[in-house]
Every structure is written in structure tokens, then in C-alpha cells.
Design a protein around this motif. Sequence first.
Motif, PDB file in Angstrom:
ATOM      1  N   GLY A   1      -0.957   9.194   8.787  1.00  0.00           N
ATOM      2  CA  GLY A   1      -1.988   8.866   7.911  1.00  0.00           C
ATOM      3  C   GLY A   1      -1.366   9.212   6.236  1.00  0.00           C
ATOM      4  O   GLY A   1      -2.008   8.276   5.548  1.00  0.00           O
ATOM      5  N   VAL A   2      -0.646   9.979   6.168  1.00  0.00           N
ATOM      6  CA  VAL A   2       0.049  10.013   4.792  1.00  0.00           C
ATOM      7  C   VAL A   2       0.862   8.733   4.471  1.00  0.00           C
ATOM      8  O   VAL A   2       0.608   8.173   3.348  1.00  0.00           O
ATOM      9  N   PHE A   3       1.353   8.088   5.296  1.00  0.00           N
ATOM     10  CA  PHE A   3       2.148   7.091   5.212  1.00  0.00           C
ATOM     11  C   PHE A   3       1.211   5.532   4.748  1.00  0.00           C
ATOM     12  O   PHE A   3       1.459   5.138   3.688  1.00  0.00           O
ATOM     13  N   GLU A   4       0.046   5.698   5.685  1.00  0.00           N
ATOM     14  CA  GLU A   4      -0.728   4.862   5.365  1.00  0.00           C
ATOM     15  C   GLU A   4      -1.455   4.901   4.079  1.00  0.00           C
ATOM     16  O   GLU A   4      -1.884   3.783   3.447  1.00  0.00           O
ATOM     17  N   THR A   5      -1.837   5.990   3.677  1.00  0.00           N
ATOM     18  CA  THR A   5      -2.362   6.141   2.359  1.00  0.00           C
ATOM     19  C   THR A   5      -1.176   5.821   1.064  1.00  0.00           C
ATOM     20  O   THR A   5      -1.870   5.296   0.253  1.00  0.00           O
ATOM     21  N   LEU A   6      -0.192   6.257   1.513  1.00  0.00           N
ATOM     22  CA  LEU A   6       0.870   6.100   0.317  1.00  0.00           C
ATOM     23  C   LEU A   6       1.205   4.392   0.205  1.00  0.00           C
ATOM     24  O   LEU A   6       1.595   4.080  -1.015  1.00  0.00           O
TER      25      LEU A   6
END
Length: 414
Positions: free
Chosen positions: A238-243
Motif C-alpha cells: 500500500g505504501v509503495f502504491e501510494t508513493l
Amino acid sequence: MIALNILLLMIEALVYFAVMTALLHWRKRYGLGVFLCALGVMHFLETYLAAFFYIQLPFGIISPGSTVLFSGKLMMILLLYIKEDALTVRQPIYGLLIGNFLLIGLLFIARNHETVQLVTSRQPDLDFVDEMGMLMVLGTALLFIDSIAIILLYEKLGRFFARHQAFRIFIVSAVILSFDQIGFFVALHYVAGTPVSALWGGWVAKLGAALVYSLMVTAYLRWFKDEPQNERRASLRGVFETLTYREKYERLLEETGRDSLTGARDRRSLTSEGPRLFAEARREGSTFSLIAIDLDDFKSINDTYGHQTGDMVLQQTARKMLANTRKTDHFYRYGGEEFIGICQGLSSQGSSALAERLRTAVEASPYQNVKNVTVSIGVANFPGDGENFDQLFAKADERLYRAKRTGKNKVITL
């Protein structure tokens, strides 16, 4: 001289950290833009100092631009993430990327001007502009990678060092700064001819910077709790997709009628397109086939392997079935693990053959550690199985669940 260099480095680091954390701390009062602008304006200076300004320390030759300013910038990006979230920290990450590439582009355009010499002893050094341009390109690309990598690694190590924040911050900063030192040295060596001796000295200096900044960041987090820290995070994915703005892509897919997980058309598209496609086929006197597909025992896959593995199975299943349909066919994710295929111009034998091809393709596909992924399929055809789209849908659905009740992994057409 060496003692003075060390003292000046410490003063530079303290001044940089004090000013930047003050701007970050007061972001609620003065706005985050002040912090972001201060973060971005020094990149040219960082690159220049890293390339051409060196000092002597006991363990080698180092650059304050790389040791203090660049390392500090990366730590400020990590600190912003810790205090805020991925949605906020991606703003400076992409802002720095775009702004620096804009600067580079304008530099290369400006160097083509026909210049006027006002002072006889001063001339524009275009070779220097070219060198700085190349270093800025490589340095900006590295900064972008470093910024995302340090956040992801920080999250990854949270499982192991949640109670040892200083050590956690030091490890992630030391790893990423080591990677950066190697990458930027390659650029310096290629563009400016920097000797290999600078690689070792710069690496040791960056490890020292990682230690100093880690201690200062940890102290700041403990002493200045102006709001609850965001310790509860989304998944690493989720963090990667947001970044990486993945959620923007998924939202775009949703707005254009695509299911974000599988890439198939979504249920809303089926609701609007299905009756229209049926009406066209009926008006033109063509055949129309509706194929209802459902993964067998999908709940047990989620329960046994986890929902991320379940998502992977859905993605691969949809990809395999899409690869085995015709370009003129329409393929939808109806919901959960159920898919709908719409085909025009096929005979009942042709639609049965297509359904069987889909079933076989799924059964034959490898799914990493998940075994025996299969689908059950029900097929309904016009003319013969209904006079409108809803009747065909109901008939295909009924045959699908009959296939599941009578053994699964089969196609039922009658």
C-alpha cells in the motif's frame, strides 16, 4: 586543519537539521510549502559541492555537499514520512524530480544562446554547464530511487526494530546512503574523473552522517511530539502504491470502466454494455453467447495463503483468460471471483469450445505455491436460451452453479 574540518561539518549538520526540523515542526502554522521549498532549493548546490568541493579527513577525502546536505535531505524526507504519511511525502519526492529535470532542461536550452561578453575576463563555461547537467540528471534519478527505497526499507524493518527506532533509522539510512555513494561515484568518475580514493572516504563519511542524523531524528521525535506519530501503517504494498501514484492509476481505471485488480472491464461496464451488445446482435441477426466463470474454492485460497496470494491468483486467472479470448470478445469481472465473457458471432459449439479453452488454460497455469486452481463455467446462447440479456445471464449463472455442485472444474452448456 582536520579538526577544523570536522568541527565545521558538525556545525553544518546541526544548522541544517535545526532549520529544517523547525520548518517541519511549524508546518501546521506556516504551511508545509515552506519546508518543501527549503528542501528543494539546495539541490544544485549539493550537486556542485559533491562534484567539485572536497575536504581532507583522517579516513579520506569527502565532500560536505554529499555528506551533510544530500544525506540531510534524505533524512528529512524520511522524517516527513514518519510525521505524516506516504500521501504527503510523495509531494517533495516528485516535486524534486520534476523541478530538477526542469532546471536541467532549461540549462541545456540556455547554453545555445548567442551571448554578449560584457566583461573581458568573464566567459560562460559551457563545459561546466554540461558536466553539471549530466550530474544533475544522475543525481536526481538517484534521489528519486533513494527516497522511495528508504521509506519502504523503513517500513520493512518495522517488524523487527519497532522498539529500537534509532537503530532502525540508522540501518535504513546507512544502507540507502551506501547505495547512493556507489551510484553517484560512478557518475562522478565518468563525468568528472573523480579518483577511486573518493569512494571510500565518501562512504565512511556517509555512514557517519547516517549515525549523526539518526540520533538527531530520534531525539527530535522523542522531544517534540506536536501530534501523534503515525505508527500504524498500511501494508508495504500500500505504501509503495501510494508513493508511485498507483492509486491514481486504479482510480483512472475505475473511471474508465476497468477493474483495478485484474484489468478486466468492471461490473458497471457489464451492466451498461451487456444489454446494448445483446440488442445489437439481435438486431443484426447474429448469435450471442454469455459465459459465466467462477473460481473454485477461492475462499479456501484466501484462508490458506492470505488475501495477497488470492489477489495474485485473480490477476493471473484473468490474464490467462483474457489471453485466450478473441479480440472481439468482451470480458468483465462481475464481482469477487466471478467473471463474465460476452461473445458475438459464435455458434453454440463455438462458445462451448471457447469456454473449454478458458477452463483448460486456467487449470494448466502455474500459480507459485498455490495448487489446483480451477474454474467452473456456465454458458448460455442466443437464440435458444433466452430472449433478452437478463434471461441469458440467469441461464448461464444457473449452469455455472450446477457445474460447481456436480464436481467443479467443468463447463456446462445445457
